[in-house]
Design an enzyme around this catalytic site. Structure first.
Site, short mmCIF file in Angstrom:
data_model
loop_
_atom_site.label_atom_id
_atom_site.label_comp_id
_atom_site.label_asym_id
_atom_site.label_seq_id
_atom_site.Cartn_x
_atom_site.Cartn_y
_atom_site.Cartn_z
CB CYS A 1 -10.38 -23.41 19.67
SG CYS A 1 -10.43 -21.66 19.25
CG ASP B 1 -6.01 5.36 -2.77
OD1 ASP B 1 -4.89 4.83 -2.57
OD2 ASP B 1 -7.00 5.10 -2.05
CB CYS C 1 -8.34 -23.55 15.09
SG CYS C 1 -7.98 -22.50 16.51
CB ALA D 1 -12.65 5.15 1.51
CB CYS E 1 -13.43 -22.37 16.29
SG CYS E 1 -11.67 -22.39 16.05
CG ASP F 1 -2.20 0.81 0.97
OD1 ASP F 1 -2.24 1.56 -0.03
OD2 ASP F 1 -3.14 0.71 1.78
N1 GUN Z 1 -6.53 0.63 3.12
C1 GUN Z 1 -7.81 0.68 3.57
N2 GUN Z 1 -8.54 1.55 2.84
C2 GUN Z 1 -7.74 2.06 1.91
C3 GUN Z 1 -7.93 3.00 0.83
O1 GUN Z 1 -9.01 3.54 0.62
N3 GUN Z 1 -6.84 3.27 0.05
C4 GUN Z 1 -5.62 2.66 0.25
N4 GUN Z 1 -4.61 2.95 -0.57
N5 GUN Z 1 -5.43 1.78 1.25
C5 GUN Z 1 -6.47 1.49 2.07
ZN ZN Z 2 -9.97 -21.51 17.07
#
Ligand code: GUN
Ligand code: ZN
Length: 659
Positions: free
Chosen positions: A278, A119, A275, A190, A273, A84
């Site tokens: 758990c 963004d 796993c 978002a 659960c 990201d």
């Molecule tokens: N991680 C969670 N939401 C967003 C987003 O809207 N844009 C980016 N780039 N990373 C994110």
């Molecule tokens: Zn578990």
């Protein structure tokens, strides 16, 4: 880059190809913090991870190491990595110390597999002006990133993020503009605030409006979605990738993820659960542990349930039971139930992607099932079918109904003009949940027999069939409604009661196959296909129709699993002659003509046009641009996908028309 292997509604099982290997989707990318990597996520099922390039860029030591050794060594993961861009930090702190171009360049430099432009994550429910001005910047940066990548011949794949807050037209506009860029992946951004505040209904609107305009041939990623409770719903809307730090953030807070919601360790008497964690520890033992050890064990549980859910979802797509899973999952929380109801308002969109026939039966799980693609599709088809003068409506029996309905049928109430009954001019239909009216002649066709619903009716389905009847009685002069139907529904549109020995359902195989052909290929197909000396061969074991001939010439086979007709060479010719262009057609370009004639499968990139009503698993005619019949086969995708995709198979050809 992305190939679809199986589909159900808008959900797909696919393969995403990256330079560090292939990833089976739907997939979850656990967030790896470049400094605080607590557990080895690969060990618990992660094939791909996501980390933050901006955090690495800002930290001198990390940056140096990443540039020297590469990202994969830095975070000790040798599979595909997505990065990201710092947009999230931008949305939290209002500012970042990096430009769009710089972050693109840096991601390529450290050898990420999939990078992201900078963004602007515009929060939900902001002022329209803000959403618009943010969007302008987001689009500008996406364009800049794509150009820069091309310019510099970069290797990494590129994300272009859909924004637009909760303004659905802005989401559509953004998705439309981004799809012109030919980015490698399309995340939807978002949405975290919507999920954190349980605004799942708005999430459905945002995702569906983005999806409407995004290319189907590209992988789509729901950013920051990490709760397994919503995976099935989001996959059914077309999401292929999820990413989240939830597994570790929740663990730090002593919270356990589950498809039923979130459990606080402090409230647990039982581990919820099966796993490894758990099964091995009791809640008391976990509570007594040092914080860090407990956190890692809970994170391990969280990863386990998340990956288990994705396996289950992929399996549901393979077998065609994704919506049953969605409806089941969405009962975990009223806000999710509201979301699945909202999804029902998009069934026209989902229907375009939904395969015509599936391996599994349609299960009614509640009123939400009445809004599924299959129900909508049947209603639309039924409206188009030719109608006789009168209609007789019967109560349901065991399925297939036509097998169990015989002899004197009982008492009927009359609606409409009272006139002499003419059985040759009467349609016989059964009234049932969830498909409303089912003509007896087509009752074996998927999913009209391959479905189940509780015999105890709920209020919504009674209302649904009442509306169905109210609409359909208007298409007939006289309607006879069986007394049991009247009693079940307590409807009051009848006149007087009659009981006649003459009202009997007469099975007629030729009428039946003609009706199926009309339902499957369009009105008129039955008459055109089954002309001549029609000869019907049935299975000795099951008594079901298997092959239909004109004299000795095979016209069609009837598939045992779903009773759809599979064309032979002669059947394809007859259908092609009778049905006007573009019905049932897939048109291929000149170059691929000899391959089609030869019986080779048709690839999407050779298709120049097709009938918009084609859905995956349909039997189709393959023609050239002059509508000459070249071959026939089975569609693997729906019309909208066939038209758009540039890679992969569109039609599995059964036979070419070459002599
Ligand atoms: N991680 C969670 N939401 C967003 C987003 O809207 N844009 C980016 N780039 N990373 C994110
Ligand atoms: Zn578990």
């Amino acid at each position: 880059m992305f190939e679809i292997k199986a589909k159900d509604n808008m959900g797909r099982v696919g393969v995403l190809k990256t330079k560090h290997g292939n990833v089976k989707t739907p997939a979850l990318m656990p967030v790896i913090h470049p400094r605080k990597q607590a557990i080895d996520v690969a060990k618990y099922g992660a094939d791909i991870v996501i980390t933050n390039a901006y955090l690495i860029y800002k930290d001198d030591d990390l940056k140096k190491e990443a540039v020297e050794k590469g990202l994969h060594e830095l975070i000790h993961f040798d599979g595909p990595i997505m990065t990201d861009s710092g947009s999230f930090q931008l949305s939290v702190y209002g500012d970042v110390e990096i430009t769009n171009k710089e972050v693109i360049e840096f991601q390529e430099l450290i050898n990420t597999d999939i990078g992201t432009s900078l963004d602007i994550p515009t929060a939900p429910f902001v002022e329209r002006e803000k959403a618009e001005s943010d969007l302008e910047i987001t689009l500008e940066r996406a364009r800049e990133a794509v150009e820069y990548k091309k310019d510099q011949n970069m290797e990494m794949l590129l994300n272009s993020v859909v924004q637009g807050s909760t303004f659905l037209d802005l989401r559509r506009e953004c998705a439309r503009e981004l799809s012109k860029l030919d980015a490698d992946l399309y995340p939807i951004g978002a949405v975290v605030p919507l999920m954190e505040s349980y605004h799942y209904k708005d999430l459905v609107d945002v995702v569906m409006n983005s999806m409407k305009e995004l290319p189907d041939s590209t992988a789509r990623h729901l950013m920051g979605a990490g709760h397994p409770m919503i995976f099935a719903l989001c996959v059914a809307m077309g999401c292929d990738l999820f990413d989240s730090a939830a597994y570790i953030l929740y663990a730090e807070d002593d919270r356990l993820l589950s498809t039923r919601g979130t459990y606080k360790l402090e409230n647990l008497q039982e581990m919820p659960c099966s796993c490894e964690v758990c099964c091995k520890y009791t809640p008391d033992e976990l509570r007594a542990m040092p914080k860090e050890q407990r956190r890692d064990l809970i994170a391990q549980h969280n990863l386990h349930v998340s990956f288990a859910e994705l396996r289950l979802i992929r399996q549901a797509i393979y077998e065609g039971s994704l919506m049953e899973l969605v409806e089941e999952r969405c009962r975990a929380h009223p806000a999710l139930l509201e979301a699945v109801r909202q999804l029902g308002n998009y069934s026209q969109v989902l229907e375009k992607y939904d395969p015509r026939s599936k391996k599994s039966a349609f299960f009614y799980t509640g009123p939400e099932s009445l809004c599924r693609s299959e129900v909508l599709r049947h209603m639309q088809k039924l409206r188009e079918m030719p109608k006789k003068r009168d209609l007789i409506i019967l109560p349901p029996t065991r399925k297939p109904y036509s097998k169990f309905i015989s002899g004197k049928l009982g008492e009927f109430y009359i609606y409409g003009a009272e006139q002499e009954i003419d059985l040759d001019n009467t349609d016989f239909m059964v009234l049932d949940i969830p498909f409303g009216l089912i003509p007896l002649e087509i009752d074996e066709v998927y999913p009209l027999s391959q479905n189940d619903a509780p015999k105890t009716r709920d209020v919504d389905s009674i209302e649904f069939v009442e509306d169905f009847i109210s609409e359909f009685v208007e298409y007939y002069e006289q309607v006879l409604i069986h007394s049991r139907v009247i009693k079940d529904l307590q409807i009051g549109l009848y006149n007087k009661c009659i009981s006649s020995d003459e009202i009997r359902y007469q099975k007629d195989d030729i009428k039946k196959v003609k009706a199926i052909a009309d339902y499957q290929f369009g009105v008129g197909a039955g008459e055109a296909l089954f002309k001549g000396n029609i000869n019907i061969e049935k299975s000795k074991k099951t008594g079901k129709i298997r092959h239909i001939y004109d004299g000795k010439v095979l016209l069609v086979n009837m598939r045992a699993s779903d009773s759809f007709l599979v064309l032979s060479k002669e059947g394809a010719k007859r259908l092609h002659n009778a049905m006007p262009y573009p019905q049932n057609r897939v048109v291929v370009n000149k170059d691929s003509e000899p391959f089609a004639l030869d019986g080779k499968s048709v690839f999407c990139k050779f298709v120049v046009d097709c009938d918009d009503d084609i859905r995956s698993n349909d039997e189709v005619l393959i023609v050239n641009e002059e509508d000459k019949l070249l071959a026939y086969g089975k569609a693997l995708l729906g019309a909208c996908e066939i038209k758009e995709f540039q890679t992969g198979q569109a039609i599995k050809t059964r036979k070419g028309m070459k002599k």
